[in-house]
Write a protein that holds these residues in place. Structure first.
Motif, PDB file in Angstrom:
ATOM      1  N   ASP A 189       4.162   0.064  -0.874  1.00  0.00           N
ATOM      2  CA  ASP A 189       3.694  -1.076  -0.086  1.00  0.00           C
ATOM      3  C   ASP A 189       3.912  -2.363  -0.880  1.00  0.00           C
ATOM      4  O   ASP A 189       2.985  -2.887  -1.507  1.00  0.00           O
TER       5      ASP A 189
ATOM      6  N   SER B  96       1.445  -5.579  -0.084  1.00  0.00           N
ATOM      7  CA  SER B  96       0.056  -5.456  -0.531  1.00  0.00           C
ATOM      8  C   SER B  96      -0.034  -5.517  -2.050  1.00  0.00           C
ATOM      9  O   SER B  96      -0.922  -6.175  -2.608  1.00  0.00           O
TER      10      SER B  96
ATOM     11  N   GLU C 282      -1.912  -8.550  -4.160  1.00  0.00           N
ATOM     12  CA  GLU C 282      -3.004  -8.254  -5.073  1.00  0.00           C
ATOM     13  C   GLU C 282      -2.686  -8.782  -6.475  1.00  0.00           C
ATOM     14  O   GLU C 282      -3.561  -9.312  -7.169  1.00  0.00           O
TER      15      GLU C 282
END
Length: 430
Positions: free
Chosen positions: A356, A359, A363
């Motif tokens: 992913d 994501s 982060e």
């Protein structure tokens, strides 16, 4: 430095072939070594396997049970043991080769006790002690690296973390790809030469490595030159049949300067076939395939020298680039960690990002005190991070070709370099 080692390996391949079968086979063996695409592609690289390969050929040359002693090529078991110990110190899995060769010597030598007590134990202890002392100096504490290596790769199957292949991979694909079109000539040489010791050594190494789940071409590199010696024997046999000679043993050397042999169409066709299939492969794999990460680092090195690079983030599988060995600048860099976890099933940073990208990158960005001036990633992930790049003011500044086809992952066709808006001002003012 590695090219010097490689040249030494070529020299000892010739010497070993000459000692075994004579000058004609030695010349053909050297030709096979130089013409084989994988040797061209791999032997000059700084893999520990490459130096292990050179030391293996050197050690076999001095080993009594591998060949008979002669005035021109004397054997020296003690010197062979020193080289074998160095090979095992550099790469502990080299013990697979030397266990076979050592047991062969133990079986054939008349004085077995002297061999073990007066030679193997003292030389092995001396080399092991030296490497442990060196590691003590470098690590600052006592670390037995060979033991850790064997525990991780053999006892705990830690290598499986990096991917596995079926047990037959070396026999059905791996070693055959390394030999490529030399395969039938090597098989012919094995049959004709009737050298059971060296052919058994190849089978032993392939069989033992087949037990391990994680497999790579370079793991069995040390026995590739031996297979190429058999190819050289096959060519010498073909040449000998052209000159109506029934033997190509070292006892019947024919000086080439006084005996010019006209090659038969079959021999010329075989040589042409090998060159036509190996040279393009060698050049393509060495000059084009997966070159993008190296080109990107060369570019960033030049930009860093001009003061345009402040920090770099590599959002790609770990160890994808040459890193500081190409950058040569004291600039902060970060790549995704892929250290094996003791917790089974836990994904490392590299796998998390590939699963992913958006994501993971989002982060990561939350913890930035200052965003990196440059981000490097493969095009396949770059397409998934288009909005992220726009949001954080990154723009594509360079794109490098990487590969035409995939190997162990999805196609990584090109490498893309992004830089921030503030860094782009440096390009514009320049």
């Amino acid at each position: 430095m590695q090219s010097v080692f490689s040249a030494l390996g070529d020299l000892y391949l010739y010497k070993l072939s000459d000692a075994l079968y004579g000058e004609n086979v030695a010349s053909w063996s050297l030709f096979c070594q130089m013409a084989n695409w994988f040797m061209f592609f791999c032997l000059n690289r700084t893999f520990s396997n490459c130096l292990e390969t050179v030391l293996t050929i050197m050690g076999l040359y001095y080993w009594p049970s591998i060949r008979d002693a002669s005035k021109d090529y004397p054997v020296n078991r003690k010197w062979g043991l020193v080289i074998a110990a160095l090979a095992c110190a550099i790469r502990p899995t080299s013990a697979i080769i030397w266990l076979f060769v050592g047991m062969l010597e133990l079986f054939l030598t008349p004085n077995k006790l002297n061999f073990i007590i007066l030679e193997v134990i003292p030389i092995g202890s001396l080399v092991l002690g030296f490497t442990c002392l060196l590691d003590r100096v470098m690590y600052g504490s006592w670390v037995i690296v060979p033991l850790n290596f064997l525990k991780f790769n053999f006892l705990s199957s830690g290598g499986d973390y990096y991917g596995t292949h079926p047990w037959h991979w070396y026999f059905s694909q791996g070693f055959l790809v390394m030999l490529l079109t030399f395969t039938p000539f090597s098989i012919y040489g094995v049959i004709k030469s009737k050298n059971q010791k060296l052919s058994a050594l190849i089978l032993w190494v392939l069989a033992v490595y087949s037990i391990l789940g994680h497999k790579e071409f370079r793991f069995v590199l040390p026995v590739l030159p031996i297979a190429l010696i058999f190819s050289g024997y096959a060519f010498a046999q073909m040449e000998a049949s052209d000159s109506s000679s029934s033997s190509i043993t070292k006892k019947k050397k024919v000086p080439r300067k006084n005996h010019i042999i006209k090659w038969s169409p079959k021999l010329r066709l075989s040589v042409g076939f090998l060159l036509a299939t190996n040279i393009p492969m060698a050049l393509y794999m060495s000059l084009y395939h997966q070159r993008g990460t190296e080109d990107a680092m060369n570019y960033l090195s030049e930009e860093a020298y001009k003061g345009r690079v402040k920090s770099i983030l590599f959002l790609m599988p770990c160890h994808s680039t040459p890193y500081y060995s190409t950058l040569h600048s004291n600039i902060p860099m970060q790549f995704l960690d892929c250290t094996p976890s003791e917790e089974k099933g836990k994904l490392d940073e590299s796998d998390q990002f590939l699963m992913d990208p958006l994501s993971f990158a989002s982060e990561l960005a939350r913890n930035w005190s200052e965003p990196p001036s440059h981000i490097v990633l493969f095009a396949s992930e770059a397409t998934k991070l288009g909005d992220f790049m726009i949001q954080h003011s990154y723009k594509e500044v360079k794109r490098f070709f990487h590969a035409h086809f995939k190997v162990d992952r999805d196609l990584q066709s090109s490498v893309v370099v992004y830089t921030t808006g503030s860094s782009l001002l440096l390009y514009k003012t320049d």
